[in-house]
Motif scaffolding. Structure first.
Motif, PDB file in Angstrom:
ATOM      1  N   LYS A  58       0.699  -1.137  -0.113  1.00  0.00           N
ATOM      2  CA  LYS A  58      -0.245  -0.118   0.163  1.00  0.00           C
ATOM      3  C   LYS A  58       0.623   1.121   0.109  1.00  0.00           C
ATOM      4  O   LYS A  58       2.014   1.173   0.599  1.00  0.00           O
ATOM      5  CB  LYS A  58      -0.950   0.138   1.144  1.00  0.00           C
ATOM      6  N   SER A  59       0.385   2.280  -0.751  1.00  0.00           N
ATOM      7  CA  SER A  59       1.282   3.484  -0.854  1.00  0.00           C
ATOM      8  C   SER A  59       0.494   4.788  -0.562  1.00  0.00           C
ATOM      9  O   SER A  59       1.274   5.642  -0.459  1.00  0.00           O
ATOM     10  CB  SER A  59       1.997   3.636  -2.299  1.00  0.00           C
ATOM     11  N   VAL A 116       0.069   1.539  -6.298  1.00  0.00           N
ATOM     12  CA  VAL A 116      -0.692   2.339  -6.161  1.00  0.00           C
ATOM     13  C   VAL A 116      -1.838   1.878  -5.298  1.00  0.00           C
ATOM     14  O   VAL A 116      -2.445   0.606  -5.728  1.00  0.00           O
ATOM     15  CB  VAL A 116      -1.069   3.168  -7.060  1.00  0.00           C
ATOM     16  N   ASP A 117      -2.960   2.417  -4.691  1.00  0.00           N
ATOM     17  CA  ASP A 117      -4.008   1.734  -4.013  1.00  0.00           C
ATOM     18  C   ASP A 117      -5.104   1.866  -4.731  1.00  0.00           C
ATOM     19  O   ASP A 117      -6.248   1.033  -4.535  1.00  0.00           O
ATOM     20  CB  ASP A 117      -4.533   2.617  -2.824  1.00  0.00           C
ATOM     21  N   GLY A 118      -5.052   2.459  -5.980  1.00  0.00           N
ATOM     22  CA  GLY A 118      -6.238   2.440  -6.930  1.00  0.00           C
ATOM     23  C   GLY A 118      -6.090   3.486  -8.154  1.00  0.00           C
ATOM     24  O   GLY A 118      -4.943   4.438  -7.959  1.00  0.00           O
ATOM     25  N   ILE A 119      -6.671   3.140  -9.171  1.00  0.00           N
ATOM     26  CA  ILE A 119      -6.518   4.322 -10.322  1.00  0.00           C
ATOM     27  C   ILE A 119      -7.752   4.653 -11.059  1.00  0.00           C
ATOM     28  O   ILE A 119      -8.782   3.847 -11.129  1.00  0.00           O
ATOM     29  CB  ILE A 119      -5.742   3.357 -11.414  1.00  0.00           C
ATOM     30  N   ILE A 120      -7.933   5.587 -11.345  1.00  0.00           N
ATOM     31  CA  ILE A 120      -8.953   6.633 -12.387  1.00  0.00           C
ATOM     32  C   ILE A 120      -8.417   6.786 -13.501  1.00  0.00           C
ATOM     33  O   ILE A 120      -7.454   7.377 -13.574  1.00  0.00           O
ATOM     34  CB  ILE A 120      -9.238   7.762 -11.289  1.00  0.00           C
ATOM     35  N   ASN A 137      -4.243  -7.812  -9.785  1.00  0.00           N
ATOM     36  CA  ASN A 137      -3.291  -7.357  -8.875  1.00  0.00           C
ATOM     37  C   ASN A 137      -3.800  -6.548  -7.657  1.00  0.00           C
ATOM     38  O   ASN A 137      -2.907  -6.019  -6.968  1.00  0.00           O
ATOM     39  CB  ASN A 137      -2.104  -6.368  -9.603  1.00  0.00           C
ATOM     40  N   GLY A 138      -5.004  -6.637  -7.453  1.00  0.00           N
ATOM     41  CA  GLY A 138      -5.729  -6.023  -6.186  1.00  0.00           C
ATOM     42  C   GLY A 138      -5.828  -4.614  -6.457  1.00  0.00           C
ATOM     43  O   GLY A 138      -5.644  -3.656  -5.320  1.00  0.00           O
ATOM     44  N   ILE A 139      -5.725  -3.853  -7.509  1.00  0.00           N
ATOM     45  CA  ILE A 139      -5.724  -2.530  -7.685  1.00  0.00           C
ATOM     46  C   ILE A 139      -7.111  -2.079  -8.436  1.00  0.00           C
ATOM     47  O   ILE A 139      -7.405  -2.513  -9.349  1.00  0.00           O
ATOM     48  CB  ILE A 139      -4.866  -1.967  -8.764  1.00  0.00           C
ATOM     49  N   LEU A 302     -13.942   4.999  -5.994  1.00  0.00           N
ATOM     50  CA  LEU A 302     -12.661   4.245  -5.710  1.00  0.00           C
ATOM     51  C   LEU A 302     -12.434   4.254  -4.260  1.00  0.00           C
ATOM     52  O   LEU A 302     -11.974   3.068  -3.881  1.00  0.00           O
ATOM     53  CB  LEU A 302     -11.478   5.229  -6.152  1.00  0.00           C
ATOM     54  N   LEU A 303     -12.665   5.240  -3.223  1.00  0.00           N
ATOM     55  CA  LEU A 303     -12.503   5.012  -1.993  1.00  0.00           C
ATOM     56  C   LEU A 303     -13.500   3.774  -1.422  1.00  0.00           C
ATOM     57  O   LEU A 303     -12.915   2.964  -0.479  1.00  0.00           O
ATOM     58  CB  LEU A 303     -12.767   6.231  -1.143  1.00  0.00           C
ATOM     59  N   ARG A 304     -14.576   3.831  -2.005  1.00  0.00           N
ATOM     60  CA  ARG A 304     -15.478   2.702  -1.776  1.00  0.00           C
ATOM     61  C   ARG A 304     -15.022   1.170  -1.861  1.00  0.00           C
ATOM     62  O   ARG A 304     -14.984   0.483  -1.369  1.00  0.00           O
ATOM     63  CB  ARG A 304     -16.923   2.586  -2.274  1.00  0.00           C
TER      64      ARG A 304
END
Length: 330
Positions: A58-59, A116-120, A137-139, A302-304
């Motif tokens: 996590k970053s 990265v924790d997520g991508i838009i 990859n869990g992203i 994305l937070l959800r």
């Protein structure tokens, strides 16, 4: 600059113990935890973010891929994403892809490596395979607007076809008899949807054929060039729907050079609702997208997904609004 070993020495514990306390892993007495945090504060120690991300995968970083930062649409979108991310202690990594497949691919590889924790993502050059690999990859991902949405992941877009229908109907309602379209790129889904919205209202007129549609690329320059092409093809043109506000700004210059008064001899409607469209001479009527709100909603979605990785994706299509200004006030 203080190191983890400096903290350990002053606190009288091992470096491993300091690491466990920083990462909330393992056990330590309340007294030891308090002492370590006190020393960290005294020494001004900053944990190595890269090292922590390698350990935790996590970053605290979110990536936003956009096709360009030259179009004012995207900085406003990015601001919406950033405001929500920052309020949750997350950083934003902005990736300008220039809508090139190679750049998109390179960014996605880099972002996976950086955990990265997520991508838009807003890109024409994204594939279903890309999204599936990120998911594996869990992203988590949220795609925006121009990106295809026929996938199994969260997406947010607006009612582009409806907006184009509103723009074209308005031009007809104010008395325009020959209405042209300056459309966006052929491979851009939003441009295609806006083109169909225009066609919905003009296709049955006996004057209409494909020559009333000029192909632009969403830039000011292409709006200028396309408008000159339409003047040459159809000197009797008296209304134009430009598929974005930047092209509408370009066609204003062409109209001035051609000696056409706006709106008396040529009515104009754009699309997007970027801020500068209200400061042109005359101000441009436009189909306003909720740009900032779209960025906020994408980040909230994305937070959800980050907090609830097993939750179902959402697919949202947002409303648009017609803004009447002097460019089409007849």
């Amino acid at each position: 600059m203080a190191t983890i070993r400096d903290v350990a020495a002053k606190a009288g514990v091992s470096a491993a113990t300091v690491s466990r306390i920083i990462n909330n892993k393992g056990e330590a007495t309340p007294e030891t935890i308090a002492r370590v945090h006190k020393v960290i504060k005294e020494l001004g120690y900053k944990p190595n973010v890269v090292a922590r991300s390698l350990t935790s995968r996590k970053s605290n970083t979110i990536a936003l891929l956009v096709p360009t930062i030259n179009n004012p649409f995207f900085p406003e979108l990015a601001r919406g994403v950033e405001d929500v991310a920052n309020s949750h202690g997350l950083n934003i990594f902005l990736c300008n892809t220039d809508d090139e497949r190679e750049k998109v691919n390179n960014y996605l590889v880099t972002l996976r490596e950086r955990y990265v924790d997520g991508i838009i993502i807003n890109s024409l050059n994204l594939t279903n395979k890309d999204l599936e690999e990120l998911d594996a990859n869990g992203i988590p991902t949220v795609t925006l607007d121009r990106t295809f949405s026929t996938h199994d992941f969260s997406s947010i877009s607006v009612k582009h076809r409806v907006g184009a229908q509103l723009a074209t109907k308005h031009l007809i309602d104010i008395g325009c008899k020959r209405i042209g379209l300056i459309r966006g790129p052929e491979d851009d889904l939003t441009a295609v949807q806006r083109m169909w919205g225009y066609r919905d209202y003009v296709k049955d007129f006996d004057w209409f054929d494909q020559s009333w549609i000029a192909l632009g690329d969403f830039s000011v320059r292409s709006g200028y060039i396309c408008m000159k092409e339409l003047f040459q093809r159809h000197p009797d043109i008296d209304g134009v729907f430009a598929s974005n506000d930047l092209m509408a700004i370009g066609l204003l210059k062409a109209a001035h050079e051609w000696g056409r008064k706006v709106p008396d001899e040529l009515a104009i409607v754009g699309f997007d609702g970027i801020d500068m469209s209200q400061y042109t001479a005359p101000p441009i009527s436009t189909i306003k997208q909720p740009i900032y709100e779209m960025g906020k909603m994408a980040m909230e979605e994305l937070l959800r997904l980050i907090k609830e990785p097993q939750s179902k994706p959402n697919k949202l299509e947002l409303d648009i609004e017609f803004i009447l200004r002097e460019s089409s006030m007849k």
